[in-house]
Scaffold this motif. Structure first.
Motif, PDB file in Angstrom:
ATOM      1  N   LEU A 455       0.926  -1.341   0.080  1.00 13.27           N
ATOM      2  CA  LEU A 455       0.048   0.095   0.027  1.00 13.27           C
ATOM      3  C   LEU A 455       0.838   1.240   0.249  1.00 13.27           C
ATOM      4  O   LEU A 455       0.701   2.229  -0.709  1.00 13.27           O
ATOM      5  CB  LEU A 455      -0.870  -0.092   1.327  1.00 13.27           C
ATOM      6  CG  LEU A 455      -1.780   1.161   1.417  1.00 13.27           C
ATOM      7  CD1 LEU A 455      -2.846   1.307   0.087  1.00 13.27           C
ATOM      8  CD2 LEU A 455      -2.546   1.063   2.676  1.00 13.27           C
ATOM      9  N   SER A 456       1.847   1.274   0.709  1.00 15.87           N
ATOM     10  CA  SER A 456       2.725   2.444   0.755  1.00 15.87           C
ATOM     11  C   SER A 456       3.503   2.857  -0.862  1.00 15.87           C
ATOM     12  O   SER A 456       3.494   3.857  -1.103  1.00 15.87           O
ATOM     13  CB  SER A 456       3.897   2.269   1.944  1.00 15.87           C
ATOM     14  OG  SER A 456       3.441   2.104   3.130  1.00 15.87           O
ATOM     15  N   ALA A 457       3.738   1.788  -1.374  1.00 12.49           N
ATOM     16  CA  ALA A 457       4.476   1.874  -2.480  1.00 12.49           C
ATOM     17  C   ALA A 457       3.400   2.276  -3.564  1.00 12.49           C
ATOM     18  O   ALA A 457       3.683   3.425  -4.375  1.00 12.49           O
ATOM     19  CB  ALA A 457       4.860   0.562  -3.245  1.00 12.49           C
ATOM     20  N   ILE A 458       2.069   1.873  -3.634  1.00 16.47           N
ATOM     21  CA  ILE A 458       1.045   2.273  -4.346  1.00 16.47           C
ATOM     22  C   ILE A 458       0.787   3.931  -3.958  1.00 16.47           C
ATOM     23  O   ILE A 458       0.489   4.746  -5.092  1.00 16.47           O
ATOM     24  CB  ILE A 458      -0.189   1.576  -4.166  1.00 16.47           C
ATOM     25  CG1 ILE A 458       0.240  -0.028  -4.681  1.00 16.47           C
ATOM     26  CG2 ILE A 458      -1.360   1.881  -5.090  1.00 16.47           C
ATOM     27  CD1 ILE A 458       0.400   0.163  -5.931  1.00 16.47           C
ATOM     28  N   ILE A 459       0.606   4.251  -2.889  1.00 17.37           N
ATOM     29  CA  ILE A 459       0.525   5.441  -2.560  1.00 17.37           C
ATOM     30  C   ILE A 459       1.576   6.460  -2.800  1.00 17.37           C
ATOM     31  O   ILE A 459       1.514   7.669  -3.193  1.00 17.37           O
ATOM     32  CB  ILE A 459       0.152   5.721  -0.745  1.00 17.37           C
ATOM     33  CG1 ILE A 459      -1.183   4.938  -0.668  1.00 17.37           C
ATOM     34  CG2 ILE A 459      -0.121   7.108  -0.702  1.00 17.37           C
ATOM     35  CD1 ILE A 459      -1.519   5.056   0.741  1.00 17.37           C
ATOM     36  N   LYS A 460       2.806   5.985  -2.673  1.00 18.83           N
ATOM     37  CA  LYS A 460       3.702   6.774  -3.339  1.00 18.83           C
ATOM     38  C   LYS A 460       3.799   7.221  -4.692  1.00 18.83           C
ATOM     39  O   LYS A 460       4.152   8.278  -5.376  1.00 18.83           O
ATOM     40  CB  LYS A 460       5.225   6.077  -3.097  1.00 18.83           C
ATOM     41  CG  LYS A 460       6.555   6.970  -3.300  1.00 18.83           C
ATOM     42  CD  LYS A 460       7.796   6.012  -2.882  1.00 18.83           C
ATOM     43  CE  LYS A 460       7.776   6.013  -1.414  1.00 18.83           C
ATOM     44  NZ  LYS A 460       9.067   5.362  -1.122  1.00 18.83           N
ATOM     45  N   GLN A 461       3.445   6.148  -5.440  1.00 20.23           N
ATOM     46  CA  GLN A 461       3.264   5.955  -7.035  1.00 20.23           C
ATOM     47  C   GLN A 461       2.007   7.284  -7.397  1.00 20.23           C
ATOM     48  O   GLN A 461       2.048   7.802  -8.322  1.00 20.23           O
ATOM     49  CB  GLN A 461       3.052   5.077  -7.602  1.00 20.23           C
ATOM     50  CG  GLN A 461       4.249   4.116  -7.647  1.00 20.23           C
ATOM     51  CD  GLN A 461       3.942   2.778  -8.074  1.00 20.23           C
ATOM     52  OE1 GLN A 461       4.107   2.539  -9.404  1.00 20.23           O
ATOM     53  NE2 GLN A 461       3.803   1.657  -7.102  1.00 20.23           N
ATOM     54  N   ILE A 462       0.966   7.101  -6.383  1.00 19.49           N
ATOM     55  CA  ILE A 462      -0.325   7.876  -6.745  1.00 19.49           C
ATOM     56  C   ILE A 462       0.236   9.351  -6.716  1.00 19.49           C
ATOM     57  O   ILE A 462       0.096  10.234  -7.250  1.00 19.49           O
ATOM     58  CB  ILE A 462      -1.403   7.538  -5.854  1.00 19.49           C
ATOM     59  CG1 ILE A 462      -2.009   5.999  -6.016  1.00 19.49           C
ATOM     60  CG2 ILE A 462      -2.367   8.716  -5.690  1.00 19.49           C
ATOM     61  CD1 ILE A 462      -2.978   5.669  -5.222  1.00 19.49           C
ATOM     62  N   LEU A 463       1.072   9.831  -5.577  1.00 15.48           N
ATOM     63  CA  LEU A 463       1.503  11.243  -5.027  1.00 15.48           C
ATOM     64  C   LEU A 463       2.526  11.526  -6.115  1.00 15.48           C
ATOM     65  O   LEU A 463       2.447  12.801  -6.291  1.00 15.48           O
ATOM     66  CB  LEU A 463       1.898  11.160  -3.708  1.00 15.48           C
ATOM     67  CG  LEU A 463       0.962  10.909  -2.584  1.00 15.48           C
ATOM     68  CD1 LEU A 463       1.551  11.104  -1.285  1.00 15.48           C
ATOM     69  CD2 LEU A 463      -0.367  11.683  -2.774  1.00 15.48           C
ATOM     70  N   ALA A 464       3.222  10.655  -6.711  1.00 19.21           N
ATOM     71  CA  ALA A 464       4.097  10.964  -7.678  1.00 19.21           C
ATOM     72  C   ALA A 464       3.483  11.185  -9.029  1.00 19.21           C
ATOM     73  O   ALA A 464       4.271  11.663 -10.006  1.00 19.21           O
ATOM     74  CB  ALA A 464       5.105   9.983  -7.720  1.00 19.21           C
ATOM     75  N   GLY A 465       2.193  10.867  -9.044  1.00 18.55           N
ATOM     76  CA  GLY A 465       1.536  11.044 -10.570  1.00 18.55           C
ATOM     77  C   GLY A 465       1.653   9.799 -11.407  1.00 18.55           C
ATOM     78  O   GLY A 465       1.338  10.046 -12.519  1.00 18.55           O
ATOM     79  N   LEU A 466       2.326   8.748 -10.838  1.00 18.56           N
ATOM     80  CA  LEU A 466       2.491   7.715 -11.857  1.00 18.56           C
ATOM     81  C   LEU A 466       1.416   6.895 -12.064  1.00 18.56           C
ATOM     82  O   LEU A 466       1.295   5.971 -13.028  1.00 18.56           O
ATOM     83  CB  LEU A 466       3.580   6.687 -11.225  1.00 18.56           C
ATOM     84  CG  LEU A 466       5.208   7.609 -11.288  1.00 18.56           C
ATOM     85  CD1 LEU A 466       6.195   6.733 -10.744  1.00 18.56           C
ATOM     86  CD2 LEU A 466       5.577   8.268 -12.424  1.00 18.56           C
TER      87      LEU A 466
END
Length: 577
Positions: A455-466
């Motif tokens: 989940l942390s990796a997914i949220i990191k990509q969401i906030l990075a716009g990926l």
């Protein structure tokens, strides 16, 4: 009928009967009845609503009936027990409705009679510093409410026969205080906490009457003439304009001497019972509190029963011991000592012989309790998000939500402020795309339960716009149930702990146009940057940057064949060149 002399009213300062009295004098009428009769207005118009269209008609359009009605002392819509008094409302007992008051100097200058002069406690003109006049200097009769505009008494004497009398500074200051309350202006810092003009007049009545008077109750409810009220107004001004010292001096003056302090009745006589009867109202709670504190203070030190109206709880200590603070906080003394050392609690740890003592400020304990009450535990946040406490800890470790320590049940417990959680949700909302079709999509709370992704990796990509994230038009709890990502996006790029984007072996092979089995060989040979672990490499272990740089640095045999137009054996023969 039309008036020969017409004048516009002053609705800010003037009352209705004052305006009609002015019109009566301008037109030379001896009585106001000569004006009220043709207009069809009864003499009770001062306090009873009536039709004022006749007055507006004879004024020939200078003003309308509604504007005249706004100037009248008619019942207030919110409370029939109070009369409208400009922008505020007062009780009829605080209005002089049987006689009129005027300033001799203002009358000479032709000034409009202000409505505030009709208040019972208003006896001085602040503009000229003189007492108002409500009696005939010749015969002593009171000036009627509908007095002749020429200011002639029924005895034939002139009401202006004697010069104006100078008012005391306290009387003038109290008149200015009432002016500010009527106009809604701010009061001086040294004034009593009167919330409105009605409260101020009530206080003037109570503090203006000498408590030792045998006719105290009659004096308290009466409306004496101006000359008899001078002493009462000056006494009330000494209390209301020097707050709270004036109140304390007034209380001390009511104290019986000598005294043994046996009881409140023995100490103050009927004063306190009268004060309770007059001021037992939510508007005067601050004044009652000041009386209680003064009675229990060092000047009197009277111990009252807990059931007494004037009982005051003993003052709380400013410093608590470590054990007492621990009982309030539900912590051990050792934990309190750690909080003092870390600065979470304000206190000191002095050495007492071979031991140490712990002292904590009471305010610091109260602040700590308030902060702990506001902070959320990991379980509270997990319940609001719809995920586990373990996932909350991972989000904290990855820096998505900030925590505070030292206010929980242990020094290491992490708690979360509501504004921190709200800021994290707002970050997701800022990236979210509003939609309604969530087929083949997973909510973030469901992603948290999947073992194949983080989940942390997914949220990191969401906030990075990926990775795009979608949300519905309404947000409810659990909050992460409101954010959705598509199934296909779960296999896309990931972010490693260093912040570098990575992708899976299959996606890297598809991007480069090679077989999947070629990607580990390219990583091993150094052409691509990837994880050394086969398991992590297959999931998301290939660096996105190395995949993007690969076509610029290397070329596959298939691409060379296409570019040069040669066969595969010939291309392989070039390796030795």
């Amino acid at each position: 009928m039309r008036l020969l002399v017409r004048a516009s009213p002053n609705p800010v300062e003037e009352s209705l009967h004052g305006y009609l009295g002015r019109l009566t004098g301008y037109n030379g009428y001896k009585k106001m009845a000569w004006l009220l009769g043709p207009a069809g207005v009864p003499r009770s118009f001062v306090t009873r609503p009536c039709d004022l269209s006749g007055i507006a008609r004879i004024l020939d359009g200078i003003t309308d009936a509604d504007s005249l009605a706004a100037m009248a002392f008619w019942p207030n819509g919110a409370s029939q027990k109070h009369l409208r008094f400009g922008p505020t409302a007062v009780s009829p007992r605080n209005l002089s409705l049987q006689r009129s008051k005027f300033c001799p100097i203002c009358w000479t200058e032709g000034r409009v009679t202000p409505r505030v002069w009709g208040l019972v406690g208003y006896i001085a003109c602040p503009q000229h510093g003189c007492l108002l006049r409500d009696q005939c200097p010749s015969c002593g009769d009171l000036v009627p409410l509908f007095h002749p505009y020429q200011l002639r008494c029924r005895c034939g004497g002139s009401l202006m026969e004697r010069p104006a009398e100078q008012a005391s500074p306290a009387t003038i200051a109290l008149a200015r205080l009432l002016d500010n309350l009527v106009l809604g202006a701010s009061l001086p810092a040294s004034a009593a906490p009167a919330k409105d003009v009605e409260s101020a007049l009530h206080l003037i009545r109570f503090f203006g009457v000498p408590d030792a008077s045998r006719n105290w109750r009659s004096d308290y409810i009466s409306k004496p003439p101006v000359r008899e009220m001078v002493g009462c107004i000056e006494q009330a001004a000494s209390v209301l304009l020097d707050w709270p010292n004036g109140l304390f001096a007034f209380i001390d003056a009511q104290r019986r001497r000598p005294t043994e302090g046996i009881s409140l009745a023995a100490e103050f006589g009927p004063f306190l019972s009268r004060l309770r009867g007059a001021l037992d109202d939510p508007r005067f709670e601050e004044i009652i509190g000041a009386v209680r504190q003064h009675i229990a203070g060092p000047a009197h030190r009277i111990i009252t029963k807990p059931v007494s109206f004037f009982h005051t709880a003993p003052e709380q200590p400013e410093v608590l011991s470590g054990s007492a603070a621990g009982k309030l906080l539900g912590l051990t003394t050792a934990m309190v000592a750690r909080l003092i050392a870390s600065g979470e609690l304000r206190g000191e740890i002095p050495r007492m012989g071979r031991r140490r003592a712990y002292f904590v400020e009471v305010r610091s304990v109260d602040d700590f309790i308030r902060r702990r009450a506001r902070a959320l535990t990991a379980g509270d946040v997990a319940e609001g998000f719809g995920i586990s406490e373990f996932q909350i800890e991972r989000l904290r470790q990855n820096g998505f939500i900030a925590s505070v320590t030292g206010i929980g049940n242990s020094p290491q417990e992490h708690r979360y402020l509501p504004e921190t959680i709200a800021a994290f949700v707002e970050q997701l909302k800022a990236r979210a795309i509003e939609g309604s079709d969530f087929v083949n999509s997973f909510s973030l709370s469901f992603v948290a339960r999947m073992r194949s992704v983080s989940l942390s990796a997914i949220i990191k990509q969401i906030l990075a716009g990926l990775i795009p994230v979608y949300c519905g038009p309404h947000f409810t709890e659990p909050q992460l149930d409101c954010f959705w990502i598509r199934r296909d996006d779960l296999s896309k790029v990931r972010i490693d702990p260093s912040g570098c984007p990575r992708m899976s072996v299959r996606r890297a092979a598809k991007t480069l146009g090679v077989a999947v089995r070629m990607v580990p060989l390219l990583v091993k040979s150094g052409c691509l940057d990837g994880s050394s672990s086969a398991k992590s490499l297959s999931r998301h272990g290939v660096s996105l940057h190395s995949v993007e740089q690969f076509p610029k640095l290397y070329a596959t045999s298939g691409r060379l064949e296409h570019r040069t137009g040669n066969s595969t054996p010939r291309v392989f023969g070039w390796r030795d060149l």
